[in-house]
Write a protein that holds these residues in place. Structure first.
Motif, PDB file in Angstrom:
ATOM      1  N   CYS A  29      -1.848  -4.815 -68.384  1.00  0.00           N
ATOM      2  CA  CYS A  29      -0.994  -3.671 -68.700  1.00  0.00           C
ATOM      3  C   CYS A  29      -1.857  -2.591 -69.358  1.00  0.00           C
ATOM      4  O   CYS A  29      -1.722  -2.299 -70.546  1.00  0.00           O
ATOM      5  CB  CYS A  29       0.138  -4.114 -69.626  1.00  0.00           C
ATOM      6  SG  CYS A  29       1.590  -3.064 -69.573  1.00  0.00           S
ATOM      7  N   ALA A  36      -0.216   1.458 -66.637  1.00  0.00           N
ATOM      8  CA  ALA A  36       0.992   1.446 -67.471  1.00  0.00           C
ATOM      9  C   ALA A  36       0.990   2.660 -68.393  1.00  0.00           C
ATOM     10  O   ALA A  36      -0.050   3.035 -68.936  1.00  0.00           O
ATOM     11  CB  ALA A  36       1.069   0.163 -68.286  1.00  0.00           C
ATOM     12  N   TYR A  67       7.202  -5.995 -68.744  1.00  0.00           N
ATOM     13  CA  TYR A  67       7.252  -7.022 -67.701  1.00  0.00           C
ATOM     14  C   TYR A  67       6.637  -8.361 -68.133  1.00  0.00           C
ATOM     15  O   TYR A  67       7.068  -9.414 -67.666  1.00  0.00           O
ATOM     16  CB  TYR A  67       6.612  -6.524 -66.401  1.00  0.00           C
ATOM     17  CG  TYR A  67       5.115  -6.648 -66.342  1.00  0.00           C
ATOM     18  CD1 TYR A  67       4.526  -7.760 -65.749  1.00  0.00           C
ATOM     19  CD2 TYR A  67       4.289  -5.679 -66.885  1.00  0.00           C
ATOM     20  CE1 TYR A  67       3.144  -7.897 -65.697  1.00  0.00           C
ATOM     21  CE2 TYR A  67       2.923  -5.804 -66.826  1.00  0.00           C
ATOM     22  CZ  TYR A  67       2.355  -6.903 -66.237  1.00  0.00           C
ATOM     23  OH  TYR A  67       0.989  -7.037 -66.196  1.00  0.00           O
ATOM     24  N   GLN A  68       5.671  -8.344 -69.025  1.00  0.00           N
ATOM     25  CA  GLN A  68       5.081  -9.604 -69.480  1.00  0.00           C
ATOM     26  C   GLN A  68       5.997 -10.321 -70.472  1.00  0.00           C
ATOM     27  O   GLN A  68       6.065 -11.550 -70.470  1.00  0.00           O
ATOM     28  CB  GLN A  68       3.722  -9.358 -70.125  1.00  0.00           C
ATOM     29  CG  GLN A  68       2.678  -8.914 -69.114  1.00  0.00           C
ATOM     30  CD  GLN A  68       1.368  -8.555 -69.771  1.00  0.00           C
ATOM     31  OE1 GLN A  68       1.306  -7.625 -70.568  1.00  0.00           O
ATOM     32  NE2 GLN A  68       0.332  -9.301 -69.450  1.00  0.00           N
ATOM     33  N   VAL A  73       7.155  -1.515 -68.844  1.00  0.00           N
ATOM     34  CA  VAL A  73       5.958  -2.024 -69.530  1.00  0.00           C
ATOM     35  C   VAL A  73       6.222  -3.357 -70.228  1.00  0.00           C
ATOM     36  O   VAL A  73       5.293  -4.024 -70.654  1.00  0.00           O
ATOM     37  CB  VAL A  73       5.357  -1.001 -70.538  1.00  0.00           C
ATOM     38  CG1 VAL A  73       4.973   0.295 -69.844  1.00  0.00           C
ATOM     39  CG2 VAL A  73       6.301  -0.737 -71.697  1.00  0.00           C
ATOM     40  N   PHE A 102       3.615   0.928 -64.273  1.00  0.00           N
ATOM     41  CA  PHE A 102       4.729   0.530 -65.120  1.00  0.00           C
ATOM     42  C   PHE A 102       5.045   1.684 -66.065  1.00  0.00           C
ATOM     43  O   PHE A 102       4.147   2.223 -66.716  1.00  0.00           O
ATOM     44  CB  PHE A 102       4.371  -0.701 -65.955  1.00  0.00           C
ATOM     45  CG  PHE A 102       4.223  -1.957 -65.144  1.00  0.00           C
ATOM     46  CD1 PHE A 102       5.331  -2.683 -64.751  1.00  0.00           C
ATOM     47  CD2 PHE A 102       2.967  -2.415 -64.770  1.00  0.00           C
ATOM     48  CE1 PHE A 102       5.208  -3.847 -64.001  1.00  0.00           C
ATOM     49  CE2 PHE A 102       2.825  -3.570 -64.021  1.00  0.00           C
ATOM     50  CZ  PHE A 102       3.947  -4.288 -63.633  1.00  0.00           C
ATOM     51  N   ILE A 145       4.051   2.148 -73.843  1.00  0.00           N
ATOM     52  CA  ILE A 145       3.493   0.958 -74.502  1.00  0.00           C
ATOM     53  C   ILE A 145       3.542   1.135 -76.021  1.00  0.00           C
ATOM     54  O   ILE A 145       3.996   0.260 -76.753  1.00  0.00           O
ATOM     55  CB  ILE A 145       2.046   0.701 -74.019  1.00  0.00           C
ATOM     56  CG1 ILE A 145       2.052   0.225 -72.560  1.00  0.00           C
ATOM     57  CG2 ILE A 145       1.345  -0.320 -74.915  1.00  0.00           C
ATOM     58  CD1 ILE A 145       0.684   0.151 -71.930  1.00  0.00           C
TER      59      ILE A 145
END
Length: 106
Positions: free
Chosen positions: A85, A69, A43-44, A41, A36, A74
């Protein structure tokens, strides 16, 4: 086959499809790694009932897939790494690209 999946989108449907593809590849006994980067990053955070990216990612990890990731991406979003992640580097993405037979980007 070794397949690398690079996800840089934070569109829920796109991420969901990328993760479903990665899970399909695992079901064909391919070795799959996901990286990611950028907006990917998130995605959650973007998971919805219709496009449940978290569920697909959990299935991927439980089936033996590896997730990475971008640590810089992040931190830019004031997030922390997690099992789903994990903080990784451009070196990790380079290694995925270098060792993969095929790379797919979303």
């Amino acid at each position: 086959m070794k397949i690398g999946v690079i996800i840089s989108s934070n569109d829920a449907e796109t991420c969901w499809n990328a993760l479903r593809f990665a899970n399909f590849c695992l079901s064909r006994e391919d070795a799959v790694k996901i990286f990611f980067t950028g907006k990917g990053v998130d995605y959650q955070r973007i998971s919805t009932e219709k496009f449940n990216t978290i569920e697909q990612a959990e299935k991927f990890v439980q089936s033996g897939g590896r997730v990475y990731a971008c640590g810089t991406c992040i931190r830019l979003r004031n997030q922390e790494g997690s099992e789903m992640c994990p903080v990784s580097t451009m070196k990790d993405m380079y290694e995925i690209v270098k060792e993969s037979d095929k790379i797919v980007t979303f």
